[in-house]
Scaffold this motif. Structure first.
Motif, short mmCIF file in Angstrom:
data_model
loop_
_atom_site.label_atom_id
_atom_site.label_comp_id
_atom_site.label_asym_id
_atom_site.label_seq_id
_atom_site.Cartn_x
_atom_site.Cartn_y
_atom_site.Cartn_z
N THR A 131 26.93 44.08 47.62
CA THR A 131 28.12 44.96 47.70
C THR A 131 28.73 45.57 46.49
OG1 THR A 131 28.96 43.59 49.65
CG2 THR A 131 30.75 44.94 48.59
N PHE A 132 28.92 44.77 45.46
CA PHE A 132 29.41 45.27 44.14
C PHE A 132 28.31 46.36 43.57
CE2 PHE A 132 32.21 41.78 44.46
CZ PHE A 132 33.50 42.74 44.41
N THR A 190 40.86 41.77 44.75
CA THR A 190 39.46 41.25 44.59
C THR A 190 39.38 39.87 44.34
OG1 THR A 190 38.88 43.46 43.77
CG2 THR A 190 37.27 41.58 43.24
N GLY A 215 28.44 49.64 45.16
CA GLY A 215 29.67 50.40 45.08
C GLY A 215 30.65 50.30 45.99
N LYS A 216 30.24 49.23 46.90
CA LYS A 216 31.20 49.22 48.23
C LYS A 216 32.59 48.49 47.95
CE LYS A 216 27.66 49.64 52.06
NZ LYS A 216 27.07 48.98 52.91
N SER A 274 34.27 46.36 50.00
CA SER A 274 34.03 45.21 50.58
C SER A 274 32.70 44.61 51.21
CB SER A 274 35.26 45.06 51.78
OG SER A 274 35.15 44.06 52.65
N HIS A 275 32.63 43.49 51.22
CA HIS A 275 31.08 42.90 51.75
C HIS A 275 31.15 43.20 53.23
CE1 HIS A 275 34.06 39.38 52.30
NE2 HIS A 275 32.89 38.97 53.09
N TYR A 297 26.89 40.23 45.96
CA TYR A 297 26.34 40.82 44.82
C TYR A 297 25.90 42.30 45.29
CZ TYR A 297 23.33 41.48 40.70
OH TYR A 297 23.09 41.87 39.26
#
Length: 221
Positions: free
Chosen positions: A113-114, A64, A117-118, A120-121, A111
């Protein structure tokens, strides 16, 4: 500091990221005194962006921290070049608008993406936009768009003779020099146009995800 933390910082792709940062710092320090060297260093740093991803997959060193370092370096590098172009060309507002779009779209994408809960963007398989999906699914296509965008900015920087250049006049003058120049510029502008379209779609999609997250959260409460 735990040994495991130090290990991540010393991942090969992350070391490449540090080299990119140092290279860009030096490049921008000499951008007006040696434009050709600046352009070469900037482009090498850009190429290293692809290399760190390759090394991360090859050595199983995906992290990450590495992903964030990579994106932050990309965004800052492009932002600095766009700021320089905004001072060289008129209207400078064009480049400042591109800067705002670039940062807003990528920040919102990371933002959201997280938030959902993924991992990767670049995970956009659920997007309704075929262009957005195609951009992140096909590395060659995404690579072309990114290269076209950065090379266009570098070319514009090299073409500028002073700090009061008219963007339109420089582009028209460049295409009039030869047919090859026209084809080259058209090739760059096409990729650049797709990249900006993706940025806009990305910004809108990410904003929608943030709104839907709030709506779902309120419904659960």
């Amino acid at each position: 500091m735990p040994a495991s933390t130090i290990t991540v910082y010393l991942y090969v792709p992350n070391i490449i990221g540090y080299v990119r940062v140092l290279m860009n710092i030096f490049a921008f320090a000499i951008c007006f005194s040696d434009r050709k060297l600046f352009s070469l260093l900037y482009f090498i740093s850009f190429v290293c962006d692809a290399l760190d991803g390759w090394f991360a997959r090859k050595f199983n060193q995906v992290s990450t921290f590495g992903a964030v370092l990579d994106m932050v370096t990309d965004r800052i590098s492009t932002a600095c070049l766009l700021v320089i172009l905004s001072q060289v060309y008129r209207p400078g507002f064009v480049f400042m608008s591109l800067l705002a779009l670039d940062i807003a779209s990528h920040w919102l994408q990371m933002y959201s993406t997280f938030l959902v809960g993924k991992a990767s963007h670049k995970d956009v398989k659920d997007s309704t936009s075929w262009l957005f999906r195609a951009y992140y699914r096909h590395r060659m296509f995404m690579g072309y768009c990114c290269v076209a965008c950065e090379v266009l900015y570098i070319t514009l920087f090299l073409l500028a003779n002073n700090q009061t250049e008219s963007l339109t006049e420089v582009l028209v003058g460049f295409t009039k020099q030869s047919l090859l120049n026209s084809i080259f510029l058209g090739f760059l502008l096409f990729g650049w146009g797709i990249k900006q379209s993706v940025n806009f779609i990305q910004m809108k999609t990410a904003a929608d995800l943030c709104v839907l997250y709030d709506i779902n959260k309120k419904q659960k409460d």
